[in-house]
Design an enzyme around this catalytic site. Structure first.
Site, PDB file in Angstrom:
ATOM      1  N   CYS A   1       0.784  -1.246   0.000  1.00  0.00           N
ATOM      2  CA  CYS A   1       0.000   0.000   0.000  1.00  0.00           C
ATOM      3  C   CYS A   1       0.813   1.292   0.000  1.00  0.00           C
ATOM      4  O   CYS A   1       0.234   2.371  -0.036  1.00  0.00           O
ATOM      5  CB  CYS A   1      -0.990   0.064   1.163  1.00  0.00           C
ATOM      6  SG  CYS A   1      -2.269  -1.184   1.103  1.00  0.00           S
ATOM      7  N   ASP A   2       2.127   1.233   0.079  1.00  0.00           N
ATOM      8  CA  ASP A   2       2.910   2.468   0.081  1.00  0.00           C
ATOM      9  C   ASP A   2       4.286   2.226  -0.533  1.00  0.00           C
ATOM     10  O   ASP A   2       5.310   2.650   0.000  1.00  0.00           O
ATOM     11  CB  ASP A   2       3.044   3.004   1.505  1.00  0.00           C
ATOM     12  CG  ASP A   2       3.425   4.481   1.546  1.00  0.00           C
ATOM     13  OD1 ASP A   2       3.186   5.195   0.541  1.00  0.00           O
ATOM     14  OD2 ASP A   2       3.946   4.928   2.578  1.00  0.00           O
ATOM     15  N   LEU A   3       4.310   1.568  -1.672  1.00  0.00           N
ATOM     16  CA  LEU A   3       5.561   1.250  -2.345  1.00  0.00           C
ATOM     17  C   LEU A   3       6.078   2.489  -3.067  1.00  0.00           C
ATOM     18  O   LEU A   3       5.389   3.069  -3.904  1.00  0.00           O
ATOM     19  CB  LEU A   3       5.316   0.115  -3.342  1.00  0.00           C
ATOM     20  CG  LEU A   3       6.522  -0.630  -3.849  1.00  0.00           C
ATOM     21  CD1 LEU A   3       7.300  -1.251  -2.693  1.00  0.00           C
ATOM     22  CD2 LEU A   3       6.092  -1.706  -4.818  1.00  0.00           C
TER      23      LEU A   3
END
Length: 124
Positions: free
Chosen positions: A47-49
């Site tokens: 979710c936050d690459l």
């Protein structure tokens, strides 16, 4: 990690990654995401690459870090709704607009072209 984050390396006037190193790092990160998405009966969606969550060890092998807002999708679960917000600019449209999280969101973040990506050609 000894070599810091991808954000430190790309783009940079002080540090340099040649094309082979960039491809190797892309493969490392993509392999890690494949393992998270397909290696368990419960899928893990990061979710936050983004470049600041990509770490490089002594041998310049890429690793994924910061699972603070990661989501778990149960067996057979294609997506989950959430109100958690990821980093603007790296987020898939369906996640940012509707809060829909799926493994496709991570793939979008991994390959979405923006200034910090591993594969984007540097201009000098």
């Amino acid at each position: 990690m000894p070599n810091g984050t991808l954000e430190k390396w790309i783009p940079s006037h002080n540090f340099f990654l040649d094309m082979l190193q960039r491809i190797d790092i892309m493969i490392d990160v993509a392999s890690a995401m494949d393992h998270l998405h397909n290696g368990y009966s419960t899928f893990v969606v990061h979710c936050d690459l983004k470049p600041s969550n990509g770490l490089l060890d002594q041998e310049m092998i890429g690793h994924v870090s910061d699972f603070a807002i990661a989501k778990l999708l149960g067996a057979g679960g294609d997506f989950v709704e959430t109100k958690t917000i990821a980093t603007i600019g790296y987020t898939a449209p369906e996640y940012g607009q509707d809060g829909i999280v799926s493994t496709s969101c991570d793939i979008y973040s991994l390959w979405h072209p923006n200034d910090g990506d591993v594969y984007k050609k540097e201009t000098r």
